[in-house]
Design a protein around this motif. Sequence first.
Motif, PDB file in Angstrom:
ATOM      1  N   GLY A 168       0.895  -1.491  -0.098  1.00 47.82           N
ATOM      2  CA  GLY A 168      -0.056  -0.064   0.077  1.00 47.82           C
ATOM      3  C   GLY A 168       1.073   1.401  -0.046  1.00 47.82           C
ATOM      4  N   ILE A 169       0.433   1.935  -1.015  1.00 44.05           N
ATOM      5  CA  ILE A 169       1.040   3.323  -1.150  1.00 44.05           C
ATOM      6  C   ILE A 169       0.449   4.727  -0.809  1.00 44.05           C
ATOM      7  CG2 ILE A 169       2.619   4.740  -2.775  1.00 44.05           C
ATOM      8  CD1 ILE A 169       2.971   1.701  -3.913  1.00 44.05           C
ATOM      9  N   ASP A 170       0.730   5.783   0.335  1.00 35.31           N
ATOM     10  CA  ASP A 170       0.047   7.314   0.429  1.00 35.31           C
ATOM     11  C   ASP A 170       1.373   8.207  -0.315  1.00 35.31           C
ATOM     12  OD1 ASP A 170      -0.913   8.636   1.212  1.00 35.31           O
ATOM     13  OD2 ASP A 170      -1.129   8.625   3.115  1.00 35.31           O
TER      14      ASP A 170
ATOM     15  N   ILE B 157       5.987   9.940   0.813  1.00 35.59           N
ATOM     16  CA  ILE B 157       5.606   9.260   0.133  1.00 35.59           C
ATOM     17  C   ILE B 157       5.571   7.961   0.734  1.00 35.59           C
ATOM     18  CG2 ILE B 157       5.634   7.274  -1.795  1.00 35.59           C
ATOM     19  CD1 ILE B 157       7.037   9.863  -3.547  1.00 35.59           C
ATOM     20  N   VAL B 158       4.420   7.528   1.208  1.00 35.86           N
ATOM     21  CA  VAL B 158       4.929   6.547   2.610  1.00 35.86           C
ATOM     22  C   VAL B 158       4.881   4.992   1.627  1.00 35.86           C
ATOM     23  CG1 VAL B 158       4.150   5.262   5.085  1.00 35.86           C
ATOM     24  CG2 VAL B 158       4.369   7.802   4.582  1.00 35.86           C
ATOM     25  N   VAL B 159       5.288   3.802   1.812  1.00 36.95           N
ATOM     26  CA  VAL B 159       5.246   2.095   1.181  1.00 36.95           C
ATOM     27  C   VAL B 159       5.092   1.954   2.280  1.00 36.95           C
ATOM     28  CG1 VAL B 159       5.812   0.613   0.371  1.00 36.95           C
ATOM     29  CG2 VAL B 159       6.653   3.526  -0.217  1.00 36.95           C
TER      30      VAL B 159
ATOM     31  N   ILE C  61      -1.933   2.227  -4.429  1.00 40.39           N
ATOM     32  CA  ILE C  61      -1.466   4.184  -4.078  1.00 40.39           C
ATOM     33  C   ILE C  61      -3.009   4.455  -4.214  1.00 40.39           C
ATOM     34  CG2 ILE C  61      -0.152   5.576  -5.259  1.00 40.39           C
ATOM     35  CD1 ILE C  61       1.150   3.385  -7.646  1.00 40.39           C
ATOM     36  N   GLY C  62      -2.503   4.900  -3.510  1.00 40.38           N
ATOM     37  CA  GLY C  62      -3.536   6.273  -2.653  1.00 40.38           C
ATOM     38  C   GLY C  62      -2.587   7.888  -3.062  1.00 40.38           C
ATOM     39  N   VAL C  63      -3.441   8.345  -4.180  1.00 41.28           N
ATOM     40  CA  VAL C  63      -3.046   9.972  -4.219  1.00 41.28           C
ATOM     41  C   VAL C  63      -3.733  11.131  -4.344  1.00 41.28           C
ATOM     42  CG1 VAL C  63      -1.875   8.969  -6.513  1.00 41.28           C
ATOM     43  CG2 VAL C  63      -3.653  10.309  -6.852  1.00 41.28           C
ATOM     44  N   PRO C  64      -3.646  12.258  -3.864  1.00 40.16           N
ATOM     45  CA  PRO C  64      -4.258  13.475  -3.834  1.00 40.16           C
ATOM     46  C   PRO C  64      -4.272  14.079  -4.093  1.00 40.16           C
ATOM     47  CG  PRO C  64      -2.248  13.661  -3.563  1.00 40.16           C
ATOM     48  CD  PRO C  64      -1.594  12.392  -4.148  1.00 40.16           C
TER      49      PRO C  64
ATOM     50  N   ASP D 296      -6.619   9.376  -2.393  1.00 36.94           N
ATOM     51  CA  ASP D 296      -5.905   9.133  -1.039  1.00 36.94           C
ATOM     52  C   ASP D 296      -7.000   8.827   0.409  1.00 36.94           C
ATOM     53  OD1 ASP D 296      -7.009  11.979  -1.622  1.00 36.94           O
ATOM     54  OD2 ASP D 296      -4.418  11.961   0.076  1.00 36.94           O
ATOM     55  N   ALA D 297      -7.942  10.217   0.140  1.00 40.58           N
ATOM     56  CA  ALA D 297      -8.987  10.198   1.157  1.00 40.58           C
ATOM     57  C   ALA D 297     -10.346   8.796   0.856  1.00 40.58           C
ATOM     58  CB  ALA D 297     -10.025  11.337   1.015  1.00 40.58           C
ATOM     59  N   ASN D 298      -9.997   8.652  -0.479  1.00 41.85           N
ATOM     60  CA  ASN D 298     -10.991   6.969  -0.707  1.00 41.85           C
ATOM     61  C   ASN D 298     -10.566   5.954   0.147  1.00 41.85           C
ATOM     62  OD1 ASN D 298     -13.140   8.144  -2.029  1.00 41.85           O
ATOM     63  ND2 ASN D 298     -12.503   7.637  -3.865  1.00 41.85           N
TER      64      ASN D 298
END
Length: 293
Positions: free
Chosen positions: A5-7, A13-15, A67-70, A110-112
């Motif tokens: 999971g990647i934020d 960037i958090v993996v 991946i969650g992206v803003p 990312d919020a999802n």
Amino acid sequence: MHRIGIDLGGSNIVVGIVNSGKILHKKSVGTPNNINAETLIAKIVRLCNEILDENKIELSKISSIGIGVPGSVNPYTGELIKAPNLGIYNINISHGMKRLLGVDVYVDNDANCAALGEFEYGAAKGTTSSITVTLGTGIGGGIILNGKIYHGAFFGAGEIGHHVIKTGGKLCNCGKKGCWEAYASATALRRIGGGKGPKRIFGDARSGDTKAIMALERYIEYLCEGLANISNIFQPEIIVIGGGISNEGEYLLQLIDKHIKGKIFDEQILTKFAIAELGNDAGVVGAAMLGEG
């Protein structure tokens, strides 16, 4: 099998390597400034390889990467439509990473992802519908209906911070006036409290400071206007409160319970309010779950 999971945030960037909702290993690096799409994909791929190598886990043990992206994402094609904070538009992260790693890659807002994390393993576990509200510098949101992320017809659903609660009201960072975010974010509370931080305002109110109590009551009224609107429109089983303001825990829930009465359209609607349980890990856990189902 594990998942990654990647934020992908504007600052970091958090993996994470995730299994059954638990982050087994985590690695964080700063997000480079002025990065282009090709370089971004290469950096994320390198981070994935590094965390696997450091923990002696073979890529073949990874079933999928999320991946969650803003920004705005088409989750069905993996296209990042726009991420203004990153300065990136119209790139297909999913295809680019899969080509380099050979693993299925899924992308969402990312919020999802945070909402999915709370739904699967946090405060909303066991429900079929939930909405996660993040009260930070702005207000973010993720909507889960019938067990699935609700994206909307154009993949931008969940921007709950920008529903208008006051016509012609305060200017929001989005350019509109009267957005809920302009009245109920942590930034708004700081303004209402005369420049004091949210933690200080809540603390002073607990201690009986009259000015702090008045500022907090005003803020909670604005907060509950938006929460009631969300409850009235979606009628979720639970609304999960995350972000920095959620650190006030039970005290915040008590204030919401007190002020939301009379704002709910139907008194038979028993939407529950709860504090997020996964904290900053929600985005990583939720992103890892994107490959399920």
